[in-house]
Design a protein around this motif. Structure first.
Motif, PDB file in Angstrom:
ATOM      1  N   ILE A  74      16.913  67.464  53.767  1.00 51.96           N
ATOM      2  CA  ILE A  74      17.649  66.424  54.506  1.00 51.96           C
ATOM      3  C   ILE A  74      17.074  65.073  54.083  1.00 51.96           C
ATOM      4  O   ILE A  74      15.912  64.770  54.349  1.00 51.96           O
ATOM      5  CB  ILE A  74      17.502  66.638  56.021  1.00 51.96           C
ATOM      6  CG1 ILE A  74      18.100  67.996  56.399  1.00 51.96           C
ATOM      7  CG2 ILE A  74      18.172  65.522  56.795  1.00 51.96           C
ATOM      8  CD1 ILE A  74      17.828  68.418  57.822  1.00 51.96           C
ATOM      9  N   PRO A  75      17.879  64.243  53.417  1.00 57.10           N
ATOM     10  CA  PRO A  75      17.332  62.964  52.960  1.00 57.10           C
ATOM     11  C   PRO A  75      17.347  61.915  54.080  1.00 57.10           C
ATOM     12  O   PRO A  75      18.144  62.018  55.017  1.00 57.10           O
ATOM     13  CB  PRO A  75      18.287  62.575  51.838  1.00 57.10           C
ATOM     14  CG  PRO A  75      19.581  63.215  52.200  1.00 57.10           C
ATOM     15  CD  PRO A  75      19.277  64.438  52.993  1.00 57.10           C
ATOM     16  N   THR A  76      16.467  60.937  53.955  1.00 63.03           N
ATOM     17  CA  THR A  76      16.484  59.808  54.888  1.00 63.03           C
ATOM     18  C   THR A  76      17.047  58.608  54.128  1.00 63.03           C
ATOM     19  O   THR A  76      16.565  58.272  53.051  1.00 63.03           O
ATOM     20  CB  THR A  76      15.057  59.505  55.382  1.00 63.03           C
ATOM     21  OG1 THR A  76      14.523  60.714  55.921  1.00 63.03           O
ATOM     22  CG2 THR A  76      15.052  58.439  56.449  1.00 63.03           C
ATOM     23  N   ILE A  77      18.089  58.005  54.712  1.00 67.86           N
ATOM     24  CA  ILE A  77      18.796  56.930  54.007  1.00 67.86           C
ATOM     25  C   ILE A  77      18.860  55.690  54.908  1.00 67.86           C
ATOM     26  O   ILE A  77      19.170  55.789  56.098  1.00 67.86           O
ATOM     27  CB  ILE A  77      20.222  57.400  53.615  1.00 67.86           C
ATOM     28  CG1 ILE A  77      20.115  58.502  52.562  1.00 67.86           C
ATOM     29  CG2 ILE A  77      21.067  56.249  53.111  1.00 67.86           C
ATOM     30  CD1 ILE A  77      21.416  59.126  52.157  1.00 67.86           C
ATOM     31  N   GLY A  78      18.567  54.541  54.332  1.00 69.10           N
ATOM     32  CA  GLY A  78      18.673  53.290  55.073  1.00 69.10           C
ATOM     33  C   GLY A  78      20.101  52.768  55.033  1.00 69.10           C
ATOM     34  O   GLY A  78      20.850  53.057  54.087  1.00 69.10           O
ATOM     35  N   LEU A  79      20.484  52.003  56.045  1.00 67.74           N
ATOM     36  CA  LEU A  79      21.869  51.506  56.110  1.00 67.74           C
ATOM     37  C   LEU A  79      21.881  50.083  56.664  1.00 67.74           C
ATOM     38  O   LEU A  79      21.306  49.811  57.721  1.00 67.74           O
ATOM     39  CB  LEU A  79      22.697  52.454  56.998  1.00 67.74           C
ATOM     40  CG  LEU A  79      24.174  52.149  57.146  1.00 67.74           C
ATOM     41  CD1 LEU A  79      24.902  52.248  55.812  1.00 67.74           C
ATOM     42  CD2 LEU A  79      24.821  53.115  58.136  1.00 67.74           C
ATOM     43  N   ILE A 130      12.158  56.375  52.770  1.00 69.06           N
ATOM     44  CA  ILE A 130      13.593  56.656  52.615  1.00 69.06           C
ATOM     45  C   ILE A 130      13.843  56.947  51.141  1.00 69.06           C
ATOM     46  O   ILE A 130      13.108  56.476  50.275  1.00 69.06           O
ATOM     47  CB  ILE A 130      14.496  55.487  53.100  1.00 69.06           C
ATOM     48  CG1 ILE A 130      14.169  54.177  52.354  1.00 69.06           C
ATOM     49  CG2 ILE A 130      14.381  55.287  54.598  1.00 69.06           C
ATOM     50  CD1 ILE A 130      15.148  53.056  52.645  1.00 69.06           C
ATOM     51  N   SER A 131      14.878  57.765  50.875  1.00 71.33           N
ATOM     52  CA  SER A 131      15.130  58.080  49.469  1.00 71.33           C
ATOM     53  C   SER A 131      16.282  57.257  48.895  1.00 71.33           C
ATOM     54  O   SER A 131      16.531  57.311  47.689  1.00 71.33           O
ATOM     55  CB  SER A 131      15.384  59.565  49.285  1.00 71.33           C
ATOM     56  OG  SER A 131      16.279  60.020  50.230  1.00 71.33           O
ATOM     57  N   ALA A 132      16.998  56.510  49.756  1.00 73.74           N
ATOM     58  CA  ALA A 132      18.073  55.638  49.270  1.00 73.74           C
ATOM     59  C   ALA A 132      18.445  54.672  50.385  1.00 73.74           C
ATOM     60  O   ALA A 132      18.089  54.897  51.535  1.00 73.74           O
ATOM     61  CB  ALA A 132      19.288  56.453  48.872  1.00 73.74           C
ATOM     62  N   TYR A 133      19.133  53.611  50.025  1.00 74.95           N
ATOM     63  CA  TYR A 133      19.746  52.804  51.091  1.00 74.95           C
ATOM     64  C   TYR A 133      21.114  52.310  50.643  1.00 74.95           C
ATOM     65  O   TYR A 133      21.382  52.153  49.452  1.00 74.95           O
ATOM     66  CB  TYR A 133      18.826  51.685  51.589  1.00 74.95           C
ATOM     67  CG  TYR A 133      18.527  50.560  50.631  1.00 74.95           C
ATOM     68  CD1 TYR A 133      19.406  49.484  50.473  1.00 74.95           C
ATOM     69  CD2 TYR A 133      17.335  50.540  49.914  1.00 74.95           C
ATOM     70  CE1 TYR A 133      19.112  48.438  49.621  1.00 74.95           C
ATOM     71  CE2 TYR A 133      17.035  49.487  49.066  1.00 74.95           C
ATOM     72  CZ  TYR A 133      17.931  48.449  48.916  1.00 74.95           C
ATOM     73  OH  TYR A 133      17.639  47.411  48.061  1.00 74.95           O
ATOM     74  N   ILE A 134      21.975  52.084  51.669  1.00 80.51           N
ATOM     75  CA  ILE A 134      23.350  51.637  51.406  1.00 80.51           C
ATOM     76  C   ILE A 134      23.525  50.285  52.089  1.00 80.51           C
ATOM     77  O   ILE A 134      23.100  50.108  53.233  1.00 80.51           O
ATOM     78  CB  ILE A 134      24.373  52.629  52.021  1.00 80.51           C
ATOM     79  CG1 ILE A 134      24.130  54.047  51.505  1.00 80.51           C
ATOM     80  CG2 ILE A 134      25.803  52.193  51.770  1.00 80.51           C
ATOM     81  CD1 ILE A 134      24.940  55.117  52.249  1.00 80.51           C
ATOM     82  N   ILE A 135      24.167  49.362  51.384  1.00 78.43           N
ATOM     83  CA  ILE A 135      24.519  48.101  52.029  1.00 78.43           C
ATOM     84  C   ILE A 135      26.040  47.994  52.055  1.00 78.43           C
ATOM     85  O   ILE A 135      26.703  48.066  51.013  1.00 78.43           O
ATOM     86  CB  ILE A 135      23.925  46.883  51.283  1.00 78.43           C
ATOM     87  CG1 ILE A 135      22.392  46.983  51.241  1.00 78.43           C
ATOM     88  CG2 ILE A 135      24.353  45.581  51.951  1.00 78.43           C
ATOM     89  CD1 ILE A 135      21.725  45.874  50.442  1.00 78.43           C
ATOM     90  N   SER A 167      20.130  62.758  48.302  1.00 83.95           N
ATOM     91  CA  SER A 167      20.752  61.541  48.818  1.00 83.95           C
ATOM     92  C   SER A 167      22.056  61.236  48.099  1.00 83.95           C
ATOM     93  O   SER A 167      23.036  60.851  48.733  1.00 83.95           O
ATOM     94  CB  SER A 167      19.806  60.342  48.776  1.00 83.95           C
ATOM     95  OG  SER A 167      18.879  60.468  47.786  1.00 83.95           O
ATOM     96  N   GLN A 168      22.078  61.442  46.787  1.00 81.07           N
ATOM     97  CA  GLN A 168      23.325  61.178  46.072  1.00 81.07           C
ATOM     98  C   GLN A 168      24.436  62.112  46.561  1.00 81.07           C
ATOM     99  O   GLN A 168      25.580  61.685  46.737  1.00 81.07           O
ATOM    100  CB  GLN A 168      23.115  61.341  44.571  1.00 81.07           C
ATOM    101  CG  GLN A 168      24.226  60.658  43.813  1.00 81.07           C
ATOM    102  CD  GLN A 168      23.985  60.569  42.324  1.00 81.07           C
ATOM    103  OE1 GLN A 168      23.037  61.141  41.798  1.00 81.07           O
ATOM    104  NE2 GLN A 168      24.832  59.856  41.642  1.00 81.07           N
ATOM    105  N   ALA A 169      24.076  63.359  46.793  1.00 85.40           N
ATOM    106  CA  ALA A 169      25.073  64.328  47.253  1.00 85.40           C
ATOM    107  C   ALA A 169      25.643  63.926  48.604  1.00 85.40           C
ATOM    108  O   ALA A 169      26.865  63.914  48.795  1.00 85.40           O
ATOM    109  CB  ALA A 169      24.440  65.713  47.342  1.00 85.40           C
ATOM    110  N   ILE A 170      24.779  63.534  49.541  1.00 86.05           N
ATOM    111  CA  ILE A 170      25.268  63.226  50.887  1.00 86.05           C
ATOM    112  C   ILE A 170      26.048  61.906  50.898  1.00 86.05           C
ATOM    113  O   ILE A 170      27.041  61.771  51.615  1.00 86.05           O
ATOM    114  CB  ILE A 170      24.126  63.256  51.939  1.00 86.05           C
ATOM    115  CG1 ILE A 170      24.690  63.296  53.368  1.00 86.05           C
ATOM    116  CG2 ILE A 170      23.180  62.090  51.809  1.00 86.05           C
ATOM    117  CD1 ILE A 170      25.344  64.570  53.731  1.00 86.05           C
TER     118      ILE A 170
END
Lengths: 390, 377
Positions: A74-79, A130-135, A167-170
């Motif tokens: 389960i990845p942790t992603i910032g938003l 976190i392994s990624a973040y989205i803006i 993270s890319q998959a989710i």
């Protein structure tokens, strides 16, 4: 007639030596247990019996990593939601996107850290928290409302491969879901069909080309590497009419017999755990058979040049580790074509998994046969030159 | 006399002598020394000078055009001439076939290595674009080789975005072009180093150590002297760890000075973490050697553990198991120290995990060799 009689006697001696070798190998019950336990555990792990993503059922996610059959963490992603634009009446589209992410968090498919500070997320990414973040950019809603595409800012940490894949998959899944729910098809409504993925045993399917040759080759060459150098009564055999060619040949045949039974166990277990291949099982068997043969011959060669059992083991690590790392990280076709592990892996993908004709990859078979002959002859020559100590 | 041999000074002296004896034996074995230190050099050099691309190279595509319009031709031309990706496109005219025949051929070829994907331009492709500003785009990608599939998917996205930009055709859509961080880690050796270093240390040290008891011929005679069994174990662990120290230093220096890998931590921190991992590999190796009754058995135990560890850390990743595997802990700790610039204090969970496993096997080794292993009695 004399020559025929000699051949008959030679075959008779090889038969006797073969039985002796087989008995010696089978006598070490603990070693035999490990030899057979390794492939069994391998297939059970890949088959998902102990958990992971082994059953390979399509969970609807459809991300690239799940297609690989890998068990995703389960990845942790910032938003960050930077959008304040207006576009659609009575709805806040960026809020809908954020809620979509939260839905996936509730489903325990991702952990979301909401923030309004990109620097903070950069630091978290750098620390591996976190392994990624989205803006979600400014004008997100407005652009979509005027039938214009929007580009999300997605930053992914590539230092940890499993987190990167997950993270890319989710992110792909969330975006697809959001687009579908809000009817944002874009100019091209991509209807992607992921072809040739089996319905069952996906993890087994994805791991078979690397791990089957790895296990077969490793067991064959490791055991083979001890056959000459650790064989205490071999020097006494010099007093009998058996020649060194017969001795080495009988060692090869006896270990190949064991390896054949091991290959059969691998294939039968894989079949019961749902491995689906496009090619024929016989072709698959022959590819593994050849891999085992090559492994034993490599082992015999190492055993014939080593002075001590430890030296033979060290040669084995060198050959085995070198090949594993080459298969994982090297893409030079010339180097790979000379390595039994890479060669077998390629043959499994082309012939067993893709279902191509064995003739289409004849060059790789030819390389393997040539290596068999060269290394067997080399092993024999080195063994013949070894002094007999009585 | 018994008080004398149990004194701390005497024990220290004996352990020191055992270490010297072990190291003498190991260093005398020139081949093993060469292999132990040549393997890392060869492997690092192979990867350091080799080429690697995550994208699977040239993407072979079929585009099946049922529309035969100017728009569909323009779409095909974008794939042929106006993309940044390496794409080789074949159309029905290349084979003198009808669209139906060409689709059949594409279906047949998709499982083979000849094509990675095919795209169907439906009959109303241009009409849909004119009237609805949107059209379906059926794409079939072969996922047997996931690297090629990944590459094909990215190339198709790239070309379709180019088509939209060239023709100024836009519709509500959501894109993202992932930014990979840190940028410099796209160097293959840098990406591979944490796993590579961990796997090399584990494999070399563990396999050599698996032979330390089972292959020690004079051990039986040694145990008739006033030497305690646990002293033998401690002597072996320390001597193999000294060997590991040399290997770790060689690997780290070679990576840094020959291939320019930058560590964002103190060298000593990375060294200490890897030393703990190496000691872990040694105690596991000693355990395998203690419970085996032949050289073959102990090396097979190594093989079993090594392949299972590789399988679980690389593919299966069962959460209940993966976090307890030394290879996983060492790889994660390497990334955190060398690339994220953390300190030893920051990675205490990894160190604690490695320490617990090391201590566990150390105690098992002592207990097993002291009380259970009867072969030398």
């Amino acid at each position: 007639m004399g020559k025929l009689e000699e051949i008959k006697k030679s075959i008779f001696r090889i038969r006797g030596l073969y039985i002796k070798e087989l008995k010696v190998l089978l006598k070490d019950i603990f070693a035999m247990f490990i030899i057979y336990a390794l492939p069994v555990f391998l297939v059970l792990f890949l088959g998902g019996v102990f958990g992971g993503n082994g059953t390979g059922g399509d969970d609807g996610g459809g991300g690239l990593a799940s297609m690989m059959g890998g068990g995703l963490e389960i990845p942790t992603i910032g938003l960050i939601d930077n959008d304040n634009s207006e576009g659609f009446p009575n709805i806040d589209l960026s809020k809908i996107f954020v809620n979509k992410c939260m839905q996936y968090e509730e489903a325990e498919e991702v952990e979301i850290i909401e923030s309004n500070n990109q620097t903070k997320l950069e630091i978290l990414l750098g620390q591996g928290i976190i392994s990624a973040y989205i803006i979600i950019p400014e004008m997100f809603e407005y652009n979509l409302s005027i039938h214009f595409p929007t580009i999300l800012v997605v930053v992914i940490d590539v230092l940890e491969l499993s987190g990167f894949q997950a993270s890319q998959a989710i992110i792909d899944v969330i975006i697809e879901d959001f687009k579908e729910e809000n009817n944002f098809t874009g100019v091209f409504d991509y209807e992607i069909t992921r072809a040739n993925i089996p319905e069952t045993g996906r993890q087994l399917f994805s791991g078979v080309s690397l791990f089957f040759p790895m296990v077969i080759f490793a067991i064959a060459s490791l055991t083979g590497a001890q056959l000459i150098v650790s064989d205490i009564p071999k020097d006494r055999l010099a007093l009998t009419p058996a020649n060194k060619f017969e001795i080495i040949l009988s060692k090869l045949i006896s270990l190949q017999t064991l390896m054949t039974s091991l290959i059969l166990i691998l294939l039968i277990l894989s079949y019961f755990l749902g491995l689906q291949i496009r090619g024929s099982v016989f072709d698959f068997f022959w590819i593994l058979f050849l891999c085992a043969l090559l492994g034993i011959i490599y082992g015999l060669f190492m055993s014939s040049i080593a002075r001590e059992p430890l030296e033979a083991l060290q040669l084995f690590i060198f050959v085995f580790l070198f090949q594993i790392i080459a298969v994982l990280f090297v893409q030079n076709e010339l180097i790979l074509s000379l390595l039994p592990l890479a060669n077998t892996s390629l043959l499994i993908v082309s012939i067993a998994l893709r279902g191509q004709s064995p003739l289409s990859e004849y060059i790789y078979y030819l390389i393997q046969f040539s290596e068999c002959i060269i290394f067997f002859l080399a092993a024999y020559i080195f063994y013949k030159r070894k002094k007999v100590l009585l | 006399m018994s008080i004398d041999i149990r004194s701390l000074k005497e024990r220290r002296r004996r352990i020191f002598s055992l270490i010297r004896k072990e190291l003498d034996t190991l260093v005398k074995d020139k081949v093993s020394m060469v292999i132990l230190f040549i393997i890392p050099i060869c492997v690092i050099t192979l990867i350091g000078i080799g080429e690697f691309s995550l994208m699977g190279g040239l993407v072979e595509l079929y585009i099946i055009d049922y529309d035969d319009s100017d728009e569909s031709q323009e779409f095909i031309d974008t794939f042929k001439y106006n993309t940044t990706a390496e794409v080789s496109v074949k159309v029905k005219e290349d084979f003198n076939m009808t669209a139906e025949e060409f689709e059949e051929q594409a279906k047949e070829k998709l499982p083979t290595e000849e094509i990675v994907a095919y795209i169907i331009l439906i009959e109303n492709f241009s009409e849909n674009l004119k009237n609805n500003k949107s059209t379906e785009l059926p794409i079939f990608i072969d996922f047997i080789d996931f690297f090629s599939a990944f590459s094909a998917q990215a190339s198709i996205m790239d070309a379709t975005v180019h088509y939209q930009i060239i023709n100024q055709q836009f519709e509500s859509d959501l894109f993202y072009f992932p930014v990979m961080k840190p940028v410099e880690s796209l160097n293959i050796l840098q990406i591979a180093a944490p796993f590579l270093v961990s796997i090399m240390i584990f494999a070399c040290i563990n396999l050599i150590t698996t032979q330390c008891i089972v292959g020690d011929k004079p051990l039986k005679r040694l145990l008739t002297t006033p030497t305690f069994r646990f002293e033998v174990i401690i002597g072996k662990i320390i001597s193999y760890s000294i060997l590991a120290i040399l290997q770790i230093v060689l690997i780290l220096l070679f990576l840094e000075f020959v291939f320019g890998i930058q560590y964002r931590c103190l060298f000593i921190e990375l060294f200490l973490m890897l030393l703990l991992f190496a000691v872990n590999s040694v105690v596991i190796g000693v355990f395998f050697s203690s419970i085996s009754s032949s050289r073959l058995q102990s090396s097979q135990l190594f093989l079993f553990f090594f392949i299972m560890m590789l399988l679980i850390t690389q593919i299966v990743r069962i959460p209940a198991i993966v976090n307890f595997l030394p290879l996983e802990q060492a790889t994660a700790a390497f990334v955190d120290l060398a690339y994220r610039g953390k300190t030893l204090l920051d990675i205490w969970p990894n160190l604690l995990n490695l320490s617990i496993i090391t201590l566990f096997f150390f105690v098992i080794n002592i207990v097993y060799f002291q009380y259970i292993k009867k072969e030398f009695v």
